[in-house]
Design an enzyme around this catalytic site. Structure first.
Site, PDB file in Angstrom:
ATOM      1  N   HIS A  69      33.174  28.609  58.141  1.00 51.88           N
ATOM      2  CA  HIS A  69      33.748  27.449  57.462  1.00 51.88           C
ATOM      3  C   HIS A  69      34.842  26.796  58.312  1.00 51.88           C
ATOM      4  O   HIS A  69      34.866  25.572  58.486  1.00 51.88           O
ATOM      5  CB  HIS A  69      34.324  27.875  56.109  1.00 51.88           C
ATOM      6  CG  HIS A  69      33.291  28.337  55.144  1.00 51.88           C
ATOM      7  ND1 HIS A  69      33.568  28.571  53.811  1.00 51.88           N
ATOM      8  CD2 HIS A  69      31.973  28.631  55.302  1.00 51.88           C
ATOM      9  CE1 HIS A  69      32.473  28.981  53.189  1.00 51.88           C
ATOM     10  NE2 HIS A  69      31.493  29.035  54.075  1.00 51.88           N
ATOM     11  N   SER A 108      26.783  26.682  55.719  1.00 50.52           N
ATOM     12  CA  SER A 108      28.161  26.326  55.394  1.00 50.52           C
ATOM     13  C   SER A 108      28.958  25.794  56.580  1.00 50.52           C
ATOM     14  O   SER A 108      29.802  24.910  56.418  1.00 50.52           O
ATOM     15  CB  SER A 108      28.885  27.543  54.797  1.00 50.52           C
ATOM     16  OG  SER A 108      28.234  27.991  53.638  1.00 50.52           O
TER      17      SER A 108
END
Length: 303
Positions: free
Chosen positions: A254, A208
């Protein structure tokens, strides 16, 4: 990139006719003046010769050639918008990255204990099961291996779909070397921020961080090309909502990846031509130095 500004602006003391006559002529139609250039060979082309490509427009000769060598003798070597080399297969590295992630996923399914040796964790608490070491004990490789490790099928499916959707166009626009620098630097930035802010005994894994780096770079690239940014912004907002609204998601990865992707993406597509490589790779190097410093700082805290 083409400059589609006010082509009728006149220089001091000049006239609109002087500004108009200063435009180059299409190399295939010398009687037609134009402000557009082929993104491969950089020769001027008129609207009739413009063929839409993944990045900008190309001339018929370059499209016919396909390999990027269809430019006239003496013309500059065809380059991407970021200065990278145009490749015959613009998705090769994206395919390889997907393949590595899938291979690791299969290996983890075959041997579930393998994830204990690949996931990002600061320091394992002493226990009779699993490893007792993490990044704080010197296993820095976890900052990288965690980027390719997934346990759940939905997790890898979502990440690989995003990688394919974002990675292919970025690889074509940046060139392989710059694309790889973007991917790994963003992923490492996400890993470093997770290591710094998450609990030392919390395991983290997944691509991610790198994926959010691709999101950031895609937004910068689309802005640079004056393309409609609403689809990528909408998808990014949805992902950020999930990031902070869903439990057990490493939001640090993220955010770290997204910030790195935005910074690297800006350096890639806005660096001046004469110092392009220095600025692009210098930016990546500075971010990697920050990753090392963050890792050292957190390691000292956990010691």
């Amino acid at each position: 990139m083409t400059n589609q500004g006010n082509l009728m602006d006149q220089a001091a003391g000049g006239s609109p006719q002087d500004a108009h006559s200063s435009l180059p002529s299409c190399y295939r139609h010398p009687d037609r003046e134009t402000g557009i250039r082929c993104t491969r060979c950089e020769r001027p082309i008129c609207p009739e010769c413009m063929i839409s490509a993944s990045v900008g427009f190309q001339c018929p000769n370059c499209v016919r050639d396909g390999s990027g060598t269809g430019h006239a003798p003496g013309a500059s070597t065809p380059r991407t918008i970021a200065g990278g080399t145009i490749a015959a297969d613009p998705r090769l590295l994206t395919k390889i990255l997907v393949g590595i992630n899938v291979a690791v996923f299969i290996a983890v399914q075959a041997s579930p204990s393998l994830v204990n040796h690949l996931a990002l964790v600061g320091a394992w608490p002493p226990a009779p099961w699993g490893p007792t070491q993490g990044v704080a004990e010197g296993e820095w490789y976890r900052l990288i291996t965690s980027m390719f490790t997934h346990e759940a099928i939905w997790h890898i499916a979502f990440n690989m779909l995003a990688l394919w959707w974002l990675g292919g166009p970025l690889e074509a626009a940046l060139g392989r070397t710059r694309y790889l620098a973007l991917y790994f630097t963003s992923g490492l930035a996400g890993s470093a921020l997770t290591y710094l802010l998450a609990s030392g005994s919390t395991a983290s894994l997944g691509a991610s961080g790198a994926i959010f780096g691709l999101f950031g770079a895609t937004a910068v690239l689309m802005r640079r090309l004056n393309q409609d940014m609403r689809p990528v912004i909408a998808l990014l907002v949805i992902n950020l909502i999930l990031t902070f609204g869903w439990s057990n998601i490493a939001w640090q990865a993220h955010i770290g990846g997204l910030v790195a992707g935005l910074v690297i993406g800006y350096a890639m597509v806005h660096a001046p031509r004469e110092r392009r490589a220095l600025i692009q790779f210098g930016t990546c190097a500075l971010l990697l130095v920050a990753v090392v410093l963050i890792t050292l700082l957190r390691t000292a805290q956990l010691a």
